[in-house]
Design a protein around this motif. Structure first.
Motif, PDB file in Angstrom:
ATOM      1  N   GLY A  38       0.820  -1.206   0.000  1.00  0.00           N
ATOM      2  CA  GLY A  38       0.000   0.000   0.000  1.00  0.00           C
ATOM      3  C   GLY A  38       0.853   1.255   0.000  1.00  0.00           C
ATOM      4  N   PRO A  39       0.233   2.405   0.195  1.00  0.00           N
ATOM      5  CA  PRO A  39       0.970   3.676   0.233  1.00  0.00           C
ATOM      6  C   PRO A  39       2.010   3.679   1.349  1.00  0.00           C
ATOM      7  CG  PRO A  39      -1.398   4.053   0.066  1.00  0.00           C
ATOM      8  CD  PRO A  39      -1.221   2.590   0.353  1.00  0.00           C
ATOM      9  N   THR A  43       2.187   2.929   5.591  1.00  0.00           N
ATOM     10  CA  THR A  43       3.147   1.953   6.115  1.00  0.00           C
ATOM     11  C   THR A  43       4.023   2.573   7.188  1.00  0.00           C
ATOM     12  OG1 THR A  43       3.206   0.792   3.993  1.00  0.00           O
ATOM     13  CG2 THR A  43       5.045   0.417   5.499  1.00  0.00           C
ATOM     14  N   TYR A  44       4.471   3.793   6.944  1.00  0.00           N
ATOM     15  CA  TYR A  44       5.348   4.451   7.908  1.00  0.00           C
ATOM     16  C   TYR A  44       4.608   4.878   9.169  1.00  0.00           C
ATOM     17  CZ  TYR A  44       9.342   4.461   4.735  1.00  0.00           C
ATOM     18  OH  TYR A  44      10.400   4.083   3.931  1.00  0.00           O
ATOM     19  N   LEU A 179      -1.147  10.624   8.024  1.00  0.00           N
ATOM     20  CA  LEU A 179      -0.466   9.566   7.281  1.00  0.00           C
ATOM     21  C   LEU A 179      -1.446   8.560   6.681  1.00  0.00           C
ATOM     22  CD1 LEU A 179       2.575   8.775   9.626  1.00  0.00           C
ATOM     23  CD2 LEU A 179       2.577  10.112   7.524  1.00  0.00           C
ATOM     24  N   LEU A 180      -2.555   8.358   7.355  1.00  0.00           N
ATOM     25  CA  LEU A 180      -3.541   7.383   6.879  1.00  0.00           C
ATOM     26  C   LEU A 180      -4.600   8.004   5.979  1.00  0.00           C
ATOM     27  CD1 LEU A 180      -4.038   5.444  10.242  1.00  0.00           C
ATOM     28  CD2 LEU A 180      -2.772   4.659   8.232  1.00  0.00           C
ATOM     29  N   ASP A 181      -4.399   9.273   5.616  1.00  0.00           N
ATOM     30  CA  ASP A 181      -5.400  10.000   4.835  1.00  0.00           C
ATOM     31  C   ASP A 181      -5.406   9.629   3.361  1.00  0.00           C
ATOM     32  OD1 ASP A 181      -7.515  11.786   4.763  1.00  0.00           O
ATOM     33  OD2 ASP A 181      -6.245  13.446   4.116  1.00  0.00           O
ATOM     34  N   GLY A 182      -4.369   8.899   2.922  1.00  0.00           N
ATOM     35  CA  GLY A 182      -4.305   8.464   1.532  1.00  0.00           C
ATOM     36  C   GLY A 182      -3.660   9.451   0.587  1.00  0.00           C
ATOM     37  N   LYS A 183      -3.101  10.549   1.118  1.00  0.00           N
ATOM     38  CA  LYS A 183      -2.457  11.542   0.268  1.00  0.00           C
ATOM     39  C   LYS A 183      -1.038  11.116  -0.072  1.00  0.00           C
ATOM     40  CE  LYS A 183      -5.042  15.476   2.159  1.00  0.00           C
ATOM     41  NZ  LYS A 183      -4.928  16.788   2.855  1.00  0.00           N
ATOM     42  N   GLU A 184      -0.470  11.764  -1.077  1.00  0.00           N
ATOM     43  CA  GLU A 184       0.915  11.515  -1.443  1.00  0.00           C
ATOM     44  C   GLU A 184       1.852  12.062  -0.366  1.00  0.00           C
ATOM     45  OE1 GLU A 184       2.094   9.830  -4.003  1.00  0.00           O
ATOM     46  OE2 GLU A 184       0.081   9.381  -4.751  1.00  0.00           O
ATOM     47  N   SER A 185       3.016  11.413  -0.226  1.00  0.00           N
ATOM     48  CA  SER A 185       3.973  11.820   0.808  1.00  0.00           C
ATOM     49  C   SER A 185       4.406  13.269   0.643  1.00  0.00           C
ATOM     50  CB  SER A 185       5.192  10.903   0.778  1.00  0.00           C
ATOM     51  OG  SER A 185       4.839   9.580   1.114  1.00  0.00           O
TER      52      SER A 185
END
Length: 218
Positions: A38-39, A43-44, A179-185
Motif C-alpha cells: 500500500g501507500p 506503512t510508515y 499519514l492514513l489520509d491516503g495523500k501523497e507523501s
C-alpha cells in the motif's frame, strides 16, 4: 556534555537492557509491514507507532539503570542534575537514530514499494516525531519521578493510549490521521510541522517536569 552522553551510552550498552525495546521495534515493523504494497505513508505510520513504544520503553530503561547513590555521584561530578538529565535525553534520542534508519529501510525490503525521496523523508520525520514524544513520556514515567515503577508503567500506558487515540490531538494522533489520509507523501510533508512542534514542546515540558521532581528528591 559529550562525556556524559558517552557515559550513558556505555551504561546502556553494558546493561544490555536495550535489547527488549529494540527487538519489540523490529518485530512490530516486520509483523505490520511484511508483504505490504500500500501507500508508504500509511506503512510508515506503523513504523512510527513502533518507534513511540520503543522510545518510551528505552527512555524508562535508561533513566532507571542507576541506583540513587550512583546517580548522586554522577550528578556531583557533572556539576548539576540538569546536565545529567539533558545528557540522558540526548542519549535516548541518539539511540533512536539508527532505529529510524531501520524503520525507513526495512519496510522497503520486506514489502513491495517504489519509494521516492518524499516517502523516505516523511518516514524519517514521522519516526522522529514519535521518538520525541516517546522520550517525553518515558521521562515523566521513569524511576527518577516514580520510585515505584508500577505507577510509572500505568501512567506510561495511559499517556500512550491518550496521545495515540485522542482524536485530533497533536503530535501522535494528528500525525497518524494525516499519514492514513491516503495523500501523497510530498503533500504530507508540510503537515508534519504542527506534530513536530508539539513533540518538541512535549519533550521540553517532560524534561522540565522530570528535573523539578528529581531536584526535590535529590
Amino acid at each position: 556534555m559529550t562525556a556524559l552522553v558517552r557515559y550513558h551510552c556505555s551504561v546502556l550498552l553494558l546493561s544490555q537492557r536495550y535489547l527488549a525495546p529494540v527487538l519489540l521495534f523490529v518485530s512490530l515493523i516486520v509483523v505490520l509491514t511484511s508483504s505490504d504494497s500500500g501507500p508508504l505513508a500509511a506503512t510508515y505510520s506503523s513504523c512510527a507507532g513502533a518507534m513511540l513504544l520503543c522510545s518510551t520503553w528505552l527512555t524508562m530503561t535508561l533513566a532507571g539503570l542507576e541506583d540513587r547513590t550512583h546517580r548522586s555521584v554522577v550528578v556531583v561530578g557533572a556539576g548539576g542534575s540538569l546536565k545529567v538529565l539533558v545528557a540522558l535525553v540526548c542519549t535516548a534520542l541518539l539511540s533512536c537514530l539508527p532505529l529510524t534508519g531501520v524503520g525507513v529501510a526495512l519496510p522497503l525490503l520486506i514489502g513491495k514499494h517504489d519509494p521516492v525521496a518524499a516517502d523516505l523523508l516523511l518516514g524519517a520525520l514521522a519516526q522522529l516525531i514519535c521518538a520525541l514524544t516517546g522520550v517525553a513520556v518515558g521521562l515523566v514515567c521513569s524511576r527518577q519521578v516514580f520510585r515505584r515503577q508500577g505507577y510509572g508503567l500505568v501512567l506510561a500506558l495511559a499517556l500512550l493510549f491518550t496521545v495515540t487515540l485522542a482524536k485530533g490531538l497533536p503530535p501522535v494522533n494528528l500525525l497518524f490521521t494525516d499519514l492514513l489520509d491516503g495523500k501523497e507523501s510530498a503533500d504530507l510533508l508540510g503537515a508534519t510541522i504542527v506534530p513536530l512542534t508539539a513533540a518538541l514542546v512535549a519533550l521540553v515540558v517532560g524534561t522540565a517536569v522530570t528535573q523539578v521532581v528529581t531536584a526535590r528528591k535529590d
